[in-house]
Design a protein around this motif. Structure first.
Motif, PDB file in Angstrom:
ATOM      1  N   LEU A  49      -4.352   6.072   2.671  1.00 15.11           N
ATOM      2  CA  LEU A  49      -3.360   5.619   3.637  1.00 15.11           C
ATOM      3  C   LEU A  49      -2.468   6.788   4.031  1.00 15.11           C
ATOM      4  CD1 LEU A  49      -2.034   3.218   5.151  1.00 15.11           C
ATOM      5  CD2 LEU A  49      -0.467   3.053   3.214  1.00 15.11           C
ATOM      6  N   TYR A  50      -2.238   6.935   5.320  1.00 12.69           N
ATOM      7  CA  TYR A  50      -1.302   7.944   5.808  1.00 12.69           C
ATOM      8  C   TYR A  50       0.011   7.281   6.236  1.00 12.69           C
ATOM      9  CZ  TYR A  50       0.952  11.667   8.283  1.00 12.69           C
ATOM     10  OH  TYR A  50       1.881  12.582   8.672  1.00 12.69           O
ATOM     11  N   PHE A  51      -0.086   6.213   7.014  1.00 11.80           N
ATOM     12  CA  PHE A  51       1.084   5.555   7.588  1.00 11.80           C
ATOM     13  C   PHE A  51       0.802   4.066   7.668  1.00 11.80           C
ATOM     14  CE2 PHE A  51       2.671   3.605  11.522  1.00 11.80           C
ATOM     15  CZ  PHE A  51       4.037   3.809  11.424  1.00 11.80           C
ATOM     16  N   LEU A  74       0.856  -1.177   0.000  1.00 10.23           N
ATOM     17  CA  LEU A  74       0.000   0.000   0.000  1.00 10.23           C
ATOM     18  C   LEU A  74       0.893   1.228   0.000  1.00 10.23           C
ATOM     19  CD1 LEU A  74      -2.721  -0.979   2.630  1.00 10.23           C
ATOM     20  CD2 LEU A  74      -2.658  -1.429   0.179  1.00 10.23           C
ATOM     21  N   PHE A  75       0.432   2.285  -0.640  1.00  7.59           N
ATOM     22  CA  PHE A  75       1.207   3.516  -0.713  1.00  7.59           C
ATOM     23  C   PHE A  75       0.443   4.658  -0.054  1.00  7.59           C
ATOM     24  CE2 PHE A  75       3.123   1.009  -4.023  1.00  7.59           C
ATOM     25  CZ  PHE A  75       4.460   1.329  -3.938  1.00  7.59           C
ATOM     26  N   PRO A  76       1.153   5.480   0.735  1.00  7.14           N
ATOM     27  CA  PRO A  76       0.511   6.663   1.299  1.00  7.14           C
ATOM     28  C   PRO A  76      -0.074   7.541   0.199  1.00  7.14           C
ATOM     29  CG  PRO A  76       2.596   6.263   2.380  1.00  7.14           C
ATOM     30  CD  PRO A  76       2.531   5.330   1.209  1.00  7.14           C
ATOM     31  N   ARG A  77      -1.145   8.222   0.566  1.00  5.75           N
ATOM     32  CA  ARG A  77      -1.883   9.135  -0.313  1.00  5.75           C
ATOM     33  C   ARG A  77      -2.697   8.422  -1.379  1.00  5.75           C
ATOM     34  NH1 ARG A  77       2.504  13.978  -1.399  1.00  5.75           N
ATOM     35  NH2 ARG A  77       3.490  13.876   0.643  1.00  5.75           N
ATOM     36  N   GLN A  78      -2.791   7.094  -1.279  1.00  2.00           N
ATOM     37  CA  GLN A  78      -3.663   6.323  -2.158  1.00  2.00           C
ATOM     38  C   GLN A  78      -4.739   5.636  -1.310  1.00  2.00           C
ATOM     39  OE1 GLN A  78      -1.714   3.758  -4.936  1.00  2.00           O
ATOM     40  NE2 GLN A  78      -0.410   5.371  -5.719  1.00  2.00           N
ATOM     41  N   GLN A  79      -5.857   5.339  -1.943  1.00  2.00           N
ATOM     42  CA  GLN A  79      -6.960   4.708  -1.247  1.00  2.00           C
ATOM     43  C   GLN A  79      -6.571   3.311  -0.753  1.00  2.00           C
ATOM     44  OE1 GLN A  79     -10.307   6.057  -0.727  1.00  2.00           O
ATOM     45  NE2 GLN A  79      -9.002   7.828  -1.142  1.00  2.00           N
ATOM     46  N   VAL A  80      -6.979   2.993   0.471  1.00  2.00           N
ATOM     47  CA  VAL A  80      -6.777   1.642   0.991  1.00  2.00           C
ATOM     48  C   VAL A  80      -7.866   0.743   0.412  1.00  2.00           C
ATOM     49  CG1 VAL A  80      -5.653   2.402   3.117  1.00  2.00           C
ATOM     50  CG2 VAL A  80      -8.135   2.072   3.090  1.00  2.00           C
ATOM     51  N   PRO A  81      -7.611  -0.566   0.362  1.00  2.38           N
ATOM     52  CA  PRO A  81      -8.649  -1.492  -0.099  1.00  2.38           C
ATOM     53  C   PRO A  81      -9.837  -1.507   0.865  1.00  2.38           C
ATOM     54  CG  PRO A  81      -6.492  -2.552  -0.053  1.00  2.38           C
ATOM     55  CD  PRO A  81      -6.352  -1.239   0.656  1.00  2.38           C
ATOM     56  N   ARG A 134       4.153  10.295   3.853  1.00  3.60           N
ATOM     57  CA  ARG A 134       5.416  10.160   3.118  1.00  3.60           C
ATOM     58  C   ARG A 134       5.557   8.739   2.598  1.00  3.60           C
ATOM     59  NH1 ARG A 134       8.441  14.632   3.038  1.00  3.60           N
ATOM     60  NH2 ARG A 134       8.602  13.657   1.012  1.00  3.60           N
ATOM     61  N   GLY A 135       6.420   8.562   1.604  1.00  7.20           N
ATOM     62  CA  GLY A 135       6.581   7.257   0.964  1.00  7.20           C
ATOM     63  C   GLY A 135       5.604   7.080  -0.171  1.00  7.20           C
ATOM     64  N   GLU A 136       5.091   8.189  -0.694  1.00  5.14           N
ATOM     65  CA  GLU A 136       3.999   8.189  -1.670  1.00  5.14           C
ATOM     66  C   GLU A 136       4.420   7.886  -3.099  1.00  5.14           C
ATOM     67  OE1 GLU A 136       5.753  12.295  -2.012  1.00  5.14           O
ATOM     68  OE2 GLU A 136       5.519  10.824  -0.416  1.00  5.14           O
ATOM     69  N   ILE A 137       5.710   7.869  -3.401  1.00  2.60           N
ATOM     70  CA  ILE A 137       6.174   7.667  -4.774  1.00  2.60           C
ATOM     71  C   ILE A 137       6.026   6.201  -5.165  1.00  2.60           C
ATOM     72  CG2 ILE A 137       8.130   7.873  -6.373  1.00  2.60           C
ATOM     73  CD1 ILE A 137       6.966  10.558  -5.346  1.00  2.60           C
ATOM     74  N   VAL A 138       5.209   5.952  -6.174  1.00  3.65           N
ATOM     75  CA  VAL A 138       4.975   4.587  -6.644  1.00  3.65           C
ATOM     76  C   VAL A 138       6.019   4.206  -7.690  1.00  3.65           C
ATOM     77  CG1 VAL A 138       3.337   3.056  -7.814  1.00  3.65           C
ATOM     78  CG2 VAL A 138       2.509   4.746  -6.150  1.00  3.65           C
ATOM     79  N   ASP A 139       6.280   5.085  -8.644  1.00  7.78           N
ATOM     80  CA  ASP A 139       7.229   4.808  -9.720  1.00  7.78           C
ATOM     81  C   ASP A 139       8.355   5.835  -9.654  1.00  7.78           C
ATOM     82  OD1 ASP A 139       8.639   4.343 -12.029  1.00  7.78           O
ATOM     83  OD2 ASP A 139       6.887   4.296 -13.350  1.00  7.78           O
ATOM     84  N   HIS A 140       9.391   5.496  -8.931  1.00  4.24           N
ATOM     85  CA  HIS A 140      10.496   6.442  -8.745  1.00  4.24           C
ATOM     86  C   HIS A 140      11.247   6.719 -10.050  1.00  4.24           C
ATOM     87  CE1 HIS A 140      12.537   2.591  -8.379  1.00  4.24           C
ATOM     88  NE2 HIS A 140      13.662   3.214  -8.665  1.00  4.24           N
ATOM     89  N   LEU A 141      11.264   5.771 -10.973  1.00  2.00           N
ATOM     90  CA  LEU A 141      11.962   5.986 -12.243  1.00  2.00           C
ATOM     91  C   LEU A 141      11.246   7.045 -13.081  1.00  2.00           C
ATOM     92  CD1 LEU A 141      12.929   2.315 -13.109  1.00  2.00           C
ATOM     93  CD2 LEU A 141      14.373   4.090 -12.124  1.00  2.00           C
ATOM     94  N   ALA A 142       9.927   6.956 -13.141  1.00  2.00           N
ATOM     95  CA  ALA A 142       9.157   7.961 -13.893  1.00  2.00           C
ATOM     96  C   ALA A 142       9.266   9.317 -13.220  1.00  2.00           C
ATOM     97  CB  ALA A 142       7.693   7.532 -14.002  1.00  2.00           C
ATOM     98  N   GLN A 143       9.252   9.317 -11.907  1.00  2.00           N
ATOM     99  CA  GLN A 143       9.352  10.573 -11.135  1.00  2.00           C
ATOM    100  C   GLN A 143      10.710  11.242 -11.376  1.00  2.00           C
ATOM    101  OE1 GLN A 143       6.599  11.334  -9.314  1.00  2.00           O
ATOM    102  NE2 GLN A 143       7.335  13.273  -8.523  1.00  2.00           N
TER     103      GLN A 143
END
Length: 188
Positions: free
Chosen positions: A143-145, A7-14, A176-185
């Protein structure tokens, strides 16, 4: 193999819905906290460390409520084992959910272990059970943490979580930890 989903912060949880002791059910989509919902997943009745951990949370529940945090604890145990855990561990204040499916646990990025017989307290481990996790979710379902573990040891200390929440709420600190695709970023 069942997919383990981080799961990634700033994205919806299931979606998450469980039955609770005392009747009724609890769903993350129905939670209406002022600031956060905290979902604490524990291993089950067989885990003496879980008992000490949840007893500490039970004593601090009013502190979380003061900060606008709704709390639920849950496991993959059935109703009878969850009730025995609540009774044996003398959990007086917590909402205790049960019946977390292993499939739903995987959706939340949780690890699953196999039972190895009786534990140090003489209680049989289930054939398969969920390892611990702690999730702090914003009222909008983001998700926050999260802290997900493969072992019962060294979990987030609730006093430290409370202190962190004081800072987070006062400063409107982002997840924090919200980056899903660090290469694209990095390419931007």
């Amino acid at each position: 193999m069942t997919q383990l989903t981080p799961l990634f912060p700033r994205q919806q949880v299931p979606a998450l819905s469980v039955e609770t002791l005392g009747g009724g059910s609890w769903s993350i989509s129905d939670a209406k906290p002022e600031n956060f919902t905290m979902v604490v997943v524990y291993r089950g009745l067989h885990c003496p460390i879980c008992g000490m951990y949840l007893k500490d949370l039970d004593r601090k529940l009013a502190d979380f409520k003061e900060r606008g945090v709704e709390v639920i604890v849950l496991s993959s145990d059935d109703a009878a084992r969850a009730q025995q855990a609540k009774d044996d561990w003398k959990l007086e204040n917590l909402t205790v959910g049960y019946g977390l499916t292993l499939e739903k646990a995987r959706e939340w990025g949780l690890y699953i272990s196999s039972g190895r017989g009786k534990t140090s307290v003489g209680i049989e481990e289930p054939k398969l059970f969920v390892e611990p996790g702690l999730f702090v979710v914003r009222p909008n379902g983001e998700l926050y943490f999260a802290s997900v573990q493969t072992m019962p040891f060294a979990r987030p200390d609730f006093a430290a979580v409370l202190k962190a929440l004081d800072f987070v709420i006062a400063k409107d600190y982002p997840g924090r930890g919200e980056i899903v695709d660090h290469l694209a970023q990095a390419a931007e």
